[in-house]
Scaffold this active site. Structure first.
Site, PDB file in Angstrom:
ATOM      1  N   GLU A   1       4.224   0.571  23.981  1.00 58.33           N
ATOM      2  CA  GLU A   1       2.897   0.265  23.895  1.00 58.33           C
ATOM      3  C   GLU A   1       2.150   2.094  24.132  1.00 58.33           C
ATOM      4  OE1 GLU A   1       3.562  -4.139  24.777  1.00 58.33           O
ATOM      5  OE2 GLU A   1       4.121  -1.659  24.752  1.00 58.33           O
TER       6      GLU A   1
ATOM      7  N   HIS B   1       7.485   2.689  27.739  1.00 54.78           N
ATOM      8  CA  HIS B   1       6.591   1.099  26.803  1.00 54.78           C
ATOM      9  C   HIS B   1       6.285   1.872  25.527  1.00 54.78           C
ATOM     10  CE1 HIS B   1       6.424  -2.036  30.561  1.00 54.78           C
ATOM     11  NE2 HIS B   1       7.456  -1.277  30.443  1.00 54.78           N
TER      12      HIS B   1
ATOM     13  N   CYS C   1       0.392  -1.336  30.238  1.00 53.89           N
ATOM     14  CA  CYS C   1       0.302  -1.605  29.065  1.00 53.89           C
ATOM     15  C   CYS C   1      -1.307  -2.122  28.267  1.00 53.89           C
ATOM     16  CB  CYS C   1       0.791  -1.522  27.419  1.00 53.89           C
ATOM     17  SG  CYS C   1       3.044  -1.112  27.848  1.00 53.89           S
TER      18      CYS C   1
ATOM     19  N   CYS D   1       2.578  -6.147  28.479  1.00 52.80           N
ATOM     20  CA  CYS D   1       2.366  -6.310  30.170  1.00 52.80           C
ATOM     21  C   CYS D   1       0.727  -6.034  30.699  1.00 52.80           C
ATOM     22  CB  CYS D   1       3.493  -5.258  30.185  1.00 52.80           C
ATOM     23  SG  CYS D   1       3.820  -3.710  30.823  1.00 52.80           S
TER      24      CYS D   1
END
Length: 148
Positions: A59, A57, A90, A87
């Protein structure tokens, strides 16, 4: 929610540029930048498809890049600008990194940390939302609309 500052909008526009790169690569269009002393030290976008890695992801990639840049594992003096609410995964990584501030554009009412893990961030992390919310939300909605 505080008024949008021009600095916050500038950095969120950089995160949106990363989201557009993700979209061009066939990734879910989420982008992130991390700043230290009002300077961008990390940029990233989702790479889960291209890397065949569910943890890639924006992040997570940005956290690693920022920690490498600073030579430190804690980001307590840094700000993350991300186009979509992190999410749970993260947010957990951001909690361990002790990120100082998170500013996100659009909320994620299905997978956002406020639904899946509302207490996972470091207690001193400051959260702001809604910076360029419409643009951040639209890019993801349009991506999925075009997928169908």
């Amino acid at each position: 929610m505080p008024l949008n500052s021009s600095k916050d909008e500038l950095f969120m526009r950089q995160a949106l540029a990363e989201a557009k790169l993700a979209e061009m690569e066939g990734e879910i269009p989420i982008g992130a930048v991390i700043t230290f002393n009002d300077t961008i030290i990390a940029k990233a976008h989702n790479c889960t498809e291209n890397l065949n890695d569910v943890t890639a992801h924006a992040e997570i990639i940005a956290i690693t890049a920022a920690e490498n840049y600073l030579g430190a594992k804690y980001l307590n003096q840094c700000t993350l600008y991300v186009t979509m609410e992190p999410c749970g995964m993260c947010a957990g990584a951001l909690g361990w990194a002790q990120i100082g501030k998170i500013i996100y554009g659009a909320s994620d009412d299905k997978k956002g940390y406020h639904i899946t893990a509302p207490h996972i961030l470091h207690p001193k992390t400051i959260i702001e939302s809604g910076i360029l919310e419409d643009e951040c939300s639209t890019i993801v909605k349009d991506f999925f609309k075009n997928k169908r």
